[in-house]
Design an enzyme around this catalytic site. Structure first.
Site, PDB file in Angstrom:
ATOM      1  N   ASP A 150      -8.637   4.825  -1.477  1.00 62.32           N
ATOM      2  CA  ASP A 150      -8.070   3.647  -0.820  1.00 62.32           C
ATOM      3  C   ASP A 150      -8.280   2.631  -1.889  1.00 62.32           C
ATOM      4  OD1 ASP A 150      -7.155   1.680   0.739  1.00 62.32           O
ATOM      5  OD2 ASP A 150      -8.572   2.272   2.512  1.00 62.32           O
TER       6      ASP A 150
ATOM      7  N   CYS B 271       0.825  -1.187  -0.128  1.00 57.09           N
ATOM      8  CA  CYS B 271       0.152  -0.238  -0.100  1.00 57.09           C
ATOM      9  C   CYS B 271       0.816   1.146  -0.041  1.00 57.09           C
ATOM     10  CB  CYS B 271      -0.862   0.109   1.095  1.00 57.09           C
ATOM     11  SG  CYS B 271      -0.067  -0.124   2.635  1.00 57.09           S
TER      12      CYS B 271
ATOM     13  N   HIS C 264      -1.449   0.753   7.485  1.00 58.89           N
ATOM     14  CA  HIS C 264      -2.015   0.969   6.260  1.00 58.89           C
ATOM     15  C   HIS C 264      -1.862   2.286   5.703  1.00 58.89           C
ATOM     16  CE1 HIS C 264      -4.912   0.113   3.078  1.00 58.89           C
ATOM     17  NE2 HIS C 264      -5.669   0.934   3.267  1.00 58.89           N
TER      18      HIS C 264
END
EC number: 3.5.1.122
Length: 211
Positions: free
Chosen positions: A94, A24, A78
């Site tokens: 996202d 990510c 994250h």
């Protein structure tokens, strides 16, 4: 469409974005890079946001990797991308959420993080918010965190070379760290993160204040 248009989106199609599962931090770096190339005037309004805590155990809902109807997962950290073009408009991009791409900030925070009140302190979420330009300049990763002791990959890495800077080959831990005053950007708890980026409609406009 003009970037001043109220319906303008930096990324109109999630399938056009660079994405590799479990990377990510690099996916968001690539989003920042894409904005710099295509809409450079918008880059100062963009942020990379890391979510973690001291124990690196942060619950998030509505995640593709999550379980059950509510798609709950506990990550060590994250990262997501934010575009904040005006005080009353903030969008979250996202690549790992089951929510729409993008999602308005308040909806994203409400459904993804809910509240810290029902959680034990070790699960409270903290947020390191880094301006996109700074993230492009200072983030680096040699992907060591994705290797097993024998050198094999936990998850296949991106096909492009590791992101490096002239100063560092691996600065990822500086971004995951949630100690205020240390590392790039600013660190917030959930409440202050919301207060910083969500401005509720002013319902007092047009009404007379009584003294």
């Amino acid at each position: 469409m003009s970037t001043n248009d109220a319906n303008f989106m930096l990324f109109s199609n999630i399938n056009d974005c660079s994405y590799v599962s479990c990377y990510c931090e690099e996916n968001v770096w690539k989003l920042c890079e894409q904005v710099k190339k295509t809409y450079p005037s918008e880059l100062p309004k963009c942020y990379a946001v890391f979510v973690s805590n001291e124990r690196r155990t942060v619950p998030l809902w509505r995640q593709k990797a999550g379980r059950g109807d509510e798609k709950l997962v506990i990550w060590d950290y994250h990262v997501f991308f934010m575009h904040n073009p005006s005080p009353n408009r903030c969008l979250v991009f996202d690549l790992d959420t089951t929510l729409p791409f993008p999602t308005y900030f308040h909806k994203y925070v409400t459904e993804t993080f809910r509240s810290d009140y029902a959680l034990t302190p070790e699960h409270h979420r903290f947020f390191r918010v880094i301006p996109a330009e700074k993230y492009l300049a200072e983030f680096s990763s040699d992907r060591r965190h994705m290797r097993r002791p024998d050198g094999s990959w936990i998850k296949p890495p991106p096909s492009y070379p590791p992101i490096q800077t002239s100063a560092s080959t691996h600065s990822l831990d500086d971004f995951i760290c949630m100690k205020p005053g240390k590392g790039p950007g600013a660190v917030y708890d959930l409440l202050h993160f919301v207060q910083q980026f969500y401005k509720p409609p002013d319902r007092n406009i047009g009404t007379k204040t009584q003294n």
